[in-house]
Write a protein that holds these residues in place. Sequence first.
Motif, PDB file in Angstrom:
ATOM      1  N   GLY A 176     -16.764  14.157 -40.082  1.00 45.12           N
ATOM      2  CA  GLY A 176     -16.335  14.282 -38.691  1.00 45.12           C
ATOM      3  C   GLY A 176     -15.007  15.011 -38.582  1.00 45.12           C
ATOM      4  O   GLY A 176     -14.269  15.132 -39.557  1.00 45.12           O
ATOM      5  N   ILE A 177     -14.736  15.493 -37.365  1.00 39.86           N
ATOM      6  CA  ILE A 177     -13.448  16.155 -37.090  1.00 39.86           C
ATOM      7  C   ILE A 177     -12.934  15.649 -35.741  1.00 39.86           C
ATOM      8  O   ILE A 177     -13.683  15.605 -34.766  1.00 39.86           O
ATOM      9  CB  ILE A 177     -13.602  17.698 -37.021  1.00 39.86           C
ATOM     10  N   GLY A 178     -11.677  15.295 -35.710  1.00 41.59           N
ATOM     11  CA  GLY A 178     -11.035  14.933 -34.432  1.00 41.59           C
ATOM     12  C   GLY A 178     -10.502  16.192 -33.772  1.00 41.59           C
ATOM     13  O   GLY A 178      -9.293  16.326 -33.558  1.00 41.59           O
ATOM     14  N   TYR A 179     -11.423  17.112 -33.444  1.00 39.61           N
ATOM     15  CA  TYR A 179     -11.043  18.420 -32.886  1.00 39.61           C
ATOM     16  C   TYR A 179     -10.066  18.280 -31.727  1.00 39.61           C
ATOM     17  O   TYR A 179     -10.198  17.382 -30.891  1.00 39.61           O
ATOM     18  CB  TYR A 179     -12.266  19.121 -32.293  1.00 39.61           C
ATOM     19  N   ILE A 180      -9.166  19.252 -31.616  1.00 43.96           N
ATOM     20  CA  ILE A 180      -8.276  19.300 -30.458  1.00 43.96           C
ATOM     21  C   ILE A 180      -8.453  20.628 -29.740  1.00 43.96           C
ATOM     22  O   ILE A 180      -8.624  21.676 -30.382  1.00 43.96           O
ATOM     23  CB  ILE A 180      -6.799  19.053 -30.846  1.00 43.96           C
TER      24      ILE A 180
ATOM     25  N   SER B 234      -9.670  12.978 -28.700  1.00 39.50           N
ATOM     26  CA  SER B 234      -9.859  11.527 -28.635  1.00 39.50           C
ATOM     27  C   SER B 234     -11.082  11.063 -29.412  1.00 39.50           C
ATOM     28  O   SER B 234     -11.244   9.869 -29.629  1.00 39.50           O
ATOM     29  CB  SER B 234      -9.960  11.070 -27.181  1.00 39.50           C
ATOM     30  N   ASP B 235     -11.965  11.997 -29.826  1.00 42.12           N
ATOM     31  CA  ASP B 235     -13.196  11.596 -30.521  1.00 42.12           C
ATOM     32  C   ASP B 235     -13.296  12.286 -31.868  1.00 42.12           C
ATOM     33  O   ASP B 235     -12.887  13.438 -32.007  1.00 42.12           O
ATOM     34  CB  ASP B 235     -14.451  12.049 -29.762  1.00 42.12           C
ATOM     35  N   VAL B 236     -13.904  11.564 -32.810  1.00 43.99           N
ATOM     36  CA  VAL B 236     -14.315  12.203 -34.063  1.00 43.99           C
ATOM     37  C   VAL B 236     -15.800  12.538 -33.929  1.00 43.99           C
ATOM     38  O   VAL B 236     -16.603  11.679 -33.595  1.00 43.99           O
ATOM     39  CB  VAL B 236     -14.099  11.252 -35.255  1.00 43.99           C
ATOM     40  N   VAL B 237     -16.126  13.818 -34.128  1.00 44.32           N
ATOM     41  CA  VAL B 237     -17.513  14.257 -33.958  1.00 44.32           C
ATOM     42  C   VAL B 237     -17.958  14.913 -35.258  1.00 44.32           C
ATOM     43  O   VAL B 237     -17.255  15.773 -35.808  1.00 44.32           O
ATOM     44  CB  VAL B 237     -17.615  15.282 -32.800  1.00 44.32           C
ATOM     45  N   SER B 238     -19.138  14.495 -35.758  1.00 44.69           N
ATOM     46  CA  SER B 238     -19.639  15.085 -37.012  1.00 44.69           C
ATOM     47  C   SER B 238     -20.433  16.358 -36.697  1.00 44.69           C
ATOM     48  O   SER B 238     -20.859  16.579 -35.558  1.00 44.69           O
ATOM     49  CB  SER B 238     -20.537  14.089 -37.745  1.00 44.69           C
ATOM     50  N   PHE B 239     -20.649  17.165 -37.718  1.00 46.37           N
ATOM     51  CA  PHE B 239     -21.451  18.387 -37.530  1.00 46.37           C
ATOM     52  C   PHE B 239     -22.869  18.026 -37.081  1.00 46.37           C
ATOM     53  O   PHE B 239     -23.471  18.732 -36.285  1.00 46.37           O
ATOM     54  CB  PHE B 239     -21.477  19.200 -38.829  1.00 46.37           C
TER      55      PHE B 239
END
Length: 292
Positions: A170-174, A202-207
């Motif tokens: 996951g990545i906590g993209y900004i 605010s979210d960790v989203v996986s590929f």
Amino acid sequence: MSARPILVTGATGKLGQLIVERLVALGQPVRVFTRRPETARILFKETVQVAAGDFGDRPTLDEAVHGIGRLLLLSPISARLVTDQIAVADAAVAANVARIVKISGSDWTIEPPGNSISGAAHAAIERHLGGLPAETVSLRPNAWMQVSLANTVRQAIANGQVIAANLNAGIGYIDARDIADVAVHQLLADRVRGRTLNLTGSDVVSFRQIAVLLAAALKRPVAALEKPPQTVPGHGDFEHRAVAQFVRLIAAGRAATTTNVVATLLGRPPRTVAAFISEQLASATAVPEYQP
Ligand SMILES: NC(=O)c1ccc[n+]([C@@H]2O[C@H](COP(=O)([O-])OP(=O)(O)OC[C@H]3O[C@@H](n4cnc5c(N)ncnc54)[C@H](OP(=O)(O)O)[C@@H]3O)[C@@H](O)[C@H]2O)c1
């Protein structure tokens, strides 16, 4: 805030443009430092002062920092990262700059040390800033939606595929607009908030989750495929090696972090991955037909 101009380096780049636009909209006097004054004029018209120069050319830096009140310090990942940013910071301090806001590397490239040449370079600059007689703060943004996530979205539109070294990482993209908002906040606030700020969404989203979100938004299948990360070259181009290290660190789950720094500073939540994907798809003018 004094009327002394804020100098922005990297102003013509992806993040710098967002920061300059915001400062100008707030009526702040802005000076941009660039090797391409004509490009700066096209981008910013007459709203900013343009200081032409190169990080490696100290006289142009000395001219650019003359009379500034604050500095936004940004330069690209390169073998010259440390030399260039220290040269700008030292020139600014010699001109009595009051505050330096640095765009640093992602926190997971810096801590723990030893995993990233780019993180090590940013850490060396942060240490140097800490010893200067000016207020300094380093913003450590997680991976930007406008760079890595935008590439993933483009790939899915073009090929119907999301490819990653580890689909479950996951990545906590900004969103870069949130980084720009925080940078402006820290440039204009009465005081800076600490020495380093770890900025994330605010979210960790996986590929794998991104592939599902994209399939739903595109209303067509999006395959999620794993591809082993490339070997990090032992030598050669600095940026190439740095990016290969990022891929491996992300695959190891190191970017899967969130903080509440953006919400605390700005008083609103960070922009979301779902909203970014919707915007990207809405602005993709010609979405090619998917060929299964
Ligand atoms: N992308 C991410 O996910 C991410 C995450 C964390 C941190 N970061 C950090 O963000 C920074 C990159 O920001 P960005 O992507 O907005 O940069 P960018 O779009 O690559 O822009 C680079 C800027 O640097 C200026 N520049 C380059 N060489 C110069 C020189 N010799 N003298 C003067 N100006 C020079 C360019 O100006 P001219 O061409 O007009 O001279 C341009 O405005 C890096 O430090 C990176 O570590 C990125």
